[in-house]
Motif scaffolding. Structure first.
Motif, PDB file in Angstrom:
ATOM      1  N   THR A 156      62.635 -50.451  38.376  1.00 44.65           N
ATOM      2  CA  THR A 156      63.451 -51.645  38.125  1.00 44.65           C
ATOM      3  C   THR A 156      64.625 -51.695  39.093  1.00 44.65           C
ATOM      4  O   THR A 156      64.983 -52.758  39.615  1.00 44.65           O
ATOM      5  N   ARG A 214      59.486 -43.498  30.908  1.00 46.06           N
ATOM      6  CA  ARG A 214      58.108 -43.032  30.737  1.00 46.06           C
ATOM      7  C   ARG A 214      58.023 -41.530  30.805  1.00 46.06           C
ATOM      8  O   ARG A 214      58.521 -40.924  31.742  1.00 46.06           O
ATOM      9  N   ILE A 242      53.010 -57.446  24.074  1.00 43.28           N
ATOM     10  CA  ILE A 242      52.676 -56.076  24.445  1.00 43.28           C
ATOM     11  C   ILE A 242      52.895 -55.192  23.216  1.00 43.28           C
ATOM     12  O   ILE A 242      53.969 -55.226  22.608  1.00 43.28           O
ATOM     13  N   ARG A 273      52.026 -48.448  24.781  1.00 46.25           N
ATOM     14  CA  ARG A 273      51.043 -47.643  25.494  1.00 46.25           C
ATOM     15  C   ARG A 273      49.900 -47.253  24.562  1.00 46.25           C
ATOM     16  O   ARG A 273      50.125 -46.913  23.407  1.00 46.25           O
ATOM     17  N   ASP A 330      61.745 -61.777  28.957  1.00 42.16           N
ATOM     18  CA  ASP A 330      61.214 -60.468  28.542  1.00 42.16           C
ATOM     19  C   ASP A 330      60.117 -60.133  29.533  1.00 42.16           C
ATOM     20  O   ASP A 330      58.997 -60.622  29.439  1.00 42.16           O
ATOM     21  N   THR A 331      60.473 -59.289  30.514  1.00 45.45           N
ATOM     22  CA  THR A 331      59.603 -59.069  31.671  1.00 45.45           C
ATOM     23  C   THR A 331      58.733 -57.840  31.470  1.00 45.45           C
ATOM     24  O   THR A 331      59.239 -56.729  31.393  1.00 45.45           O
ATOM     25  N   TRP A 332      57.442 -58.057  31.409  1.00 44.67           N
ATOM     26  CA  TRP A 332      56.517 -56.917  31.319  1.00 44.67           C
ATOM     27  C   TRP A 332      55.993 -56.567  32.697  1.00 44.67           C
ATOM     28  O   TRP A 332      55.449 -57.425  33.406  1.00 44.67           O
ATOM     29  N   TRP A 333      56.135 -55.314  33.049  1.00 44.89           N
ATOM     30  CA  TRP A 333      55.599 -54.811  34.326  1.00 44.89           C
ATOM     31  C   TRP A 333      55.692 -53.309  34.337  1.00 44.89           C
ATOM     32  O   TRP A 333      56.033 -52.702  33.325  1.00 44.89           O
ATOM     33  N   GLN A 334      55.360 -52.690  35.452  1.00 48.54           N
ATOM     34  CA  GLN A 334      55.257 -51.237  35.540  1.00 48.54           C
ATOM     35  C   GLN A 334      55.614 -50.753  36.944  1.00 48.54           C
ATOM     36  O   GLN A 334      55.586 -51.542  37.893  1.00 48.54           O
ATOM     37  N   THR A 335      55.879 -49.452  37.051  1.00 56.37           N
ATOM     38  CA  THR A 335      56.088 -48.852  38.369  1.00 56.37           C
ATOM     39  C   THR A 335      54.932 -49.242  39.293  1.00 56.37           C
ATOM     40  O   THR A 335      55.126 -49.559  40.465  1.00 56.37           O
ATOM     41  N   ASN A 391      57.128 -43.830  25.704  1.00 55.66           N
ATOM     42  CA  ASN A 391      58.177 -44.666  26.259  1.00 55.66           C
ATOM     43  C   ASN A 391      59.432 -44.408  25.428  1.00 55.66           C
ATOM     44  O   ASN A 391      59.625 -44.968  24.364  1.00 55.66           O
ATOM     45  N   VAL A 397      63.678 -55.460  29.861  1.00 54.79           N
ATOM     46  CA  VAL A 397      62.610 -54.724  30.527  1.00 54.79           C
ATOM     47  C   VAL A 397      62.513 -53.300  30.013  1.00 54.79           C
ATOM     48  O   VAL A 397      63.496 -52.716  29.595  1.00 54.79           O
ATOM     49  N   GLY A 398      61.304 -52.739  30.045  1.00 43.96           N
ATOM     50  CA  GLY A 398      61.128 -51.312  29.826  1.00 43.96           C
ATOM     51  C   GLY A 398      60.291 -50.978  28.616  1.00 43.96           C
ATOM     52  O   GLY A 398      59.641 -49.952  28.575  1.00 43.96           O
ATOM     53  N   GLU A 399      60.336 -51.810  27.596  1.00 40.53           N
ATOM     54  CA  GLU A 399      59.556 -51.567  26.385  1.00 40.53           C
ATOM     55  C   GLU A 399      59.530 -52.877  25.610  1.00 40.53           C
ATOM     56  O   GLU A 399      60.296 -53.791  25.910  1.00 40.53           O
ATOM     57  N   PRO A 400      58.666 -52.946  24.620  1.00 34.27           N
ATOM     58  CA  PRO A 400      58.664 -54.174  23.828  1.00 34.27           C
ATOM     59  C   PRO A 400      60.029 -54.348  23.158  1.00 34.27           C
ATOM     60  O   PRO A 400      60.607 -53.385  22.677  1.00 34.27           O
ATOM     61  N   ASP A 432      48.499 -50.156  28.689  1.00 37.19           N
ATOM     62  CA  ASP A 432      49.131 -50.817  27.548  1.00 37.19           C
ATOM     63  C   ASP A 432      48.102 -51.551  26.704  1.00 37.19           C
ATOM     64  O   ASP A 432      47.059 -51.980  27.204  1.00 37.19           O
TER      65      ASP A 432
HETATM   66  C1  WTA Z   1      56.482 -50.683  29.128  1.00 38.28           C
HETATM   67  C2  WTA Z   1      59.188 -50.269  33.949  1.00 38.28           C
HETATM   68  C3  WTA Z   1      56.771 -54.295  26.634  1.00 38.28           C
HETATM   69  C4  WTA Z   1      54.970 -50.758  29.175  1.00 38.28           C
HETATM   70  C5  WTA Z   1      59.286 -51.656  34.581  1.00 38.28           C
HETATM   71  C6  WTA Z   1      54.667 -50.393  30.613  1.00 38.28           C
HETATM   72  C7  WTA Z   1      57.157 -53.009  28.494  1.00 38.28           C
HETATM   73  C8  WTA Z   1      55.710 -49.360  30.901  1.00 38.28           C
HETATM   74  C9  WTA Z   1      57.935 -54.031  29.064  1.00 38.28           C
HETATM   75  C10 WTA Z   1      56.043 -49.255  32.358  1.00 38.28           C
HETATM   76  C11 WTA Z   1      58.128 -55.237  28.302  1.00 38.28           C
HETATM   77  C12 WTA Z   1      57.826 -52.351  30.440  1.00 38.28           C
HETATM   78  N1  WTA Z   1      57.523 -55.319  27.106  1.00 38.28           N
HETATM   79  N2  WTA Z   1      56.576 -53.153  27.286  1.00 38.28           N
HETATM   80  N3  WTA Z   1      58.876 -56.244  28.738  1.00 38.28           N
HETATM   81  N4  WTA Z   1      58.336 -53.586  30.280  1.00 38.28           N
HETATM   82  N5  WTA Z   1      57.123 -51.986  29.367  1.00 38.28           N
HETATM   83  O1  WTA Z   1      56.597 -47.758  34.918  1.00 38.28           O
HETATM   84  O2  WTA Z   1      54.434 -49.820  28.280  1.00 38.28           O
HETATM   85  O3  WTA Z   1      58.860 -47.280  33.897  1.00 38.28           O
HETATM   86  O4  WTA Z   1      53.369 -49.886  30.784  1.00 38.28           O
HETATM   87  O5  WTA Z   1      58.141 -49.582  34.532  1.00 38.28           O
HETATM   88  O6  WTA Z   1      56.855 -49.782  30.157  1.00 38.28           O
HETATM   89  O7  WTA Z   1      57.132 -48.393  32.567  1.00 38.28           O
HETATM   90  P1  WTA Z   1      57.697 -48.175  34.025  1.00 38.28           P
END
Ligand code: WTA
Length: 648
Positions: A310, A526, A512, A515, A410-415, A521, A385-388, A500
């Motif tokens: 992030t 993570r 979401i 995991r 509410d942004t869902w994404w990952q590394t 989380n 960001v980061g979890e639900p 996820d």
């Molecule tokens: C979770 C962080 C729900 C999810 C950007 C994902 C989320 C993991 C959300 C990635 C969200 C991240 N709603 N769950 N808005 N954002 N996650 O790699 O389980 O540190 O697979 O990246 O965080 O974590 P990472």
């Protein structure tokens, strides 16, 4: 799902937004109908290329031919895009507002100043023998020099690998060795909540086992005492003062590596997610502009640490590529008091504020007063960001922090994804608290039945996969392409598996659920259960350990460890304490085991596989839904675990 609460787009936001609902629909459709045409336009708009690409995209998601390439043949330089190209139009605009841990300490750095310092450091790196393609480890606190270091690497084509400053010497060592870094940039100490943390000391310990690191550049943050290795260690301030301010940006191929960032998975040690240059930058800039509806001149603040993805994408690369003013915060939300975030918002006139649900939940506990005594009138958009985010925290964020005026993205994404994949857009998307809502342009999420891999149509719940690539997708695991294929493309052939689970409602909104693999989380960080287990079994009194997550009010998930002591060992509270500090010492302060339950035996299948499903249920106190235990080698172990469970 019409009974769910829905917040329509506020008219004032929609009126001036970059993207309204019709535009979202049309642009999304175009990104599906003509992906190559769509992404070519975005790449032109968001990035300045020194050489145009020959082909927009070339990929296969098939495990036996896995490859993902964007803008091949194109050339660019990331630091040029984040700095040089802004100098004529916004050289004197503030690029980074640094807010120190101490509320009386801050610093503003213009694009011109940042450019100069990046060039100087790039020259220092070169003088220490760093060449294009070499890896540089950055182990720094949240100080502007972290952004300078990232950009200096990109200027000369070095690949940075940032290790979060909260990681232990062992974690640092493993990462430096895995990506074969030859230079480390650190600081004497870091400062958080008034406490000093001996960063260089940690780095020195790690370097004892990293023979290939020949230079350590040390930023003077506190002036605290440090040991010094002559010939290896150099001061940041002294070396950049002596370096030239001229450094031509290296032309990089679109698919040249940009950075490695370690992230935890289901198995083994953390893996180095490798991102490349062109696609990542296009995606970072585009998502930053549209997800946050960033308007020129606004002050934007993402509270993440640059040690996480992030921070990479949404403190440094996205904002700076767009010529934004990005706040970088060294401190923590509750220091010196619970109003700190909002005081900083008022102090710097922050319009866009992006943080993690765990921070919101802990602030929520302190009540409304610390929020309400601040103005927050400058705020326009909030992000998560980061979890639900649980609906209760969402409502508090929306109503108390945002005074009911500011959309929450509410942004869902990952590394692995480089940037947002599922997110509302402020001017386009009606919000449902707790839902990350709809896919970003070009992104095709899908749900598959976790048991048999079949695609789920319409409303339903399953494993979340993505069916085709986007430019910001990671390209490989550093040094282990097979692991990349095995982790993400084997489970559901033809798809990228996110790890996820998600639910899709009747309006096509994604929720979401968290995991569904063995990744925890914890407060948005993570952690792999395997990493924690490996740390636990290092203790001579531990025979075996199994780690699962359990629901935790503040952290989202807590760490629950089932530990089998060696025969004849007395399981004491003292031993529990030793184990907690062992894990913390091995991984870092983000890995605090919350609960240890002594387990005379672990539930295993006849082939010896630990049945974590059962352990998760016991940890969550859901003992009525344990499921089938008849396949266990010894079903009686479960009775003991239930009897002695920590949460009843
Ligand atoms: C979770 C962080 C729900 C999810 C950007 C994902 C989320 C993991 C959300 C990635 C969200 C991240 N709603 N769950 N808005 N954002 N996650 O790699 O389980 O540190 O697979 O990246 O965080 O974590 P990472």
């Amino acid at each position: 799902m019409s009974e769910e609460k829905v917040y329509p787009v506020p008219a004032a936001i929609a009126a001036k937004a970059h993207i309204n609902a019709e535009q979202y629909a049309a642009m999304y459709q175009r990104s599906m109908d003509d992906p190559a045409g769509f992404w070519a336009e975005q790449a032109e708009q968001f990035v300045t290329w020194s050489k145009k690409w020959d082909s927009v995209m070339d990929y296969s998601y098939q495990a036996d031919d896995l490859h993902i390439k964007w803008f091949q043949g194109g050339q660019l330089n990331v630091s040029y895009n984040c700095l040089d190209r802004h100098l004529d139009t916004r050289g004197d605009q503030v690029a980074i507002i640094w807010e120190g841990d101490d509320p009386n300490v801050d610093r503003k750095i213009t694009y011109r100043e940042l450019h100069e310092e990046v060039c100087r450091l790039a020259n220092v790196l070169k003088s220490r023998g760093v060449n294009k393609g070499d890896r540089v480890c950055i182990y720094l606190p949240m100080i502007p020099e972290a952004a300078v270091a990232m950009l200096a690497c990109t200027r000369i084509g070095a690949v940075h690998s940032i290790v979060f400053g909260g990681f232990s010497p062992d974690s640092l060592r493993d990462r430096v060795l895995d990506s074969e870094c030859k230079l480390v940039i650190t600081s004497d100490e870091s400062v958080r909540g008034g406490r000093h943390i001996p960063l260089k000391k940690n780095a020195d310990i790690a370097m004892r086992e990293c023979p290939n690191v020949d230079t350590m550049i040390v930023v003077r943050r506190t002036g605290g005492n440090v040991d010094w290795v002559e010939g290896r260690d150099i001061w940041y301030d002294e070396s950049i003062a002596a370096a030239s301010t001229e450094c031509a940006p290296e032309a990089m191929d679109a698919e040249d590596p940009l950075f490695v960032l370690y992230t935890s998975g289901s198995t083994g040690k953390p893996k180095g997610a490798l991102h490349t240059t062109g696609g990542y930058l296009v995606y970072a800039a585009m998502t930053h502009k549209y997800t946050f509806d960033y308007q020129d001149g606004e002050v934007y603040w993402c509270t993440a640490d640059v040690g996480w993805v992030t921070g990479h994408t949404y403190i440094v690369y996205g904002p700076l590529a767009n010529g934004a003013t990005s706040v970088m915060f060294e401190g923590i939300p509750n220091y010196p008091d619970m109003s700190r975030f909002w005081d900083v918002v008022d102090k710097h006139n922050v319009a866009i504020f992006y943080t993690a649900p765990t921070a919101i939940r802990s602030l929520m506990r302190a009540g409304e007063e610390p929020v309400k005594k601040t103005s927050r009138a400058s705020l326009r958009i909030l992000g998560s960001v980061g979890e639900p985010i649980n609906p209760e925290a969402w409502e508090w964020y929306y109503n108390v922090v945002g005074d009911g005026r500011c959309p929450i993205v509410d942004t869902w994404w990952q590394t692995e994804t480089g940037g947002h994949l599922i997110t509302p857009l402020p001017g386009a998307t009606a919000l449902k608290p707790g839902s990350a809502s709809q896919p970003f342009f070009g992104v095709v999420p899908a749900l598959v039945d976790a048991a048999n891999g079949t695609l789920i149509e319409g409303p339903g719940e399953g494993a979340l996969v993505i069916t085709q690539p986007w430019p910001g997708q990671m390209r490989t695991v550093y040094g282990d392409h097979q692991r990349y294929i095995d982790t993400y493309f084997k489970q559901y052939p033809g798809y990228y598996f996110t790890g996820d689970g998600a639910r899709r409602d009747a309006d096509g909104y994604y929720w979401i659920t968290g995991r569904i693999d063995d990744v925890l989380n914890v407060s948005g960080h993570r952690l792999g259960t395997a990493e924690i287990e490996s740390a636990l079994v290092l203790h001579p009194h531990v025979a075996e350990a199994a780690v699962v997550g359990y629901p935790h009010d503040l952290k989202g998930q807590g760490i629950y460890a089932y530990v089998t002591p060696m025969a004849g060992v007395e399981p004491t509270d003292e031993l529990k304490k030793e184990l907690v500090s062992l894990v913390r010492g091995e991984i870092g302060p983000i890995a605090i085991v919350d609960i240890i339950q002594w387990a005379p035996g672990l539930p295993k299948t006849r082939s010896g596989k630990i049945m974590r499903r059962i352990l998760r249920k016991i940890a969550a106190n859901e003992i009525d839904s344990l499921g089938d235990t008849s396949t266990l080698a010894d079903p009686t172990v479960v009775e003991d675990l239930i009897e002695n469970r920590a949460v009843k």
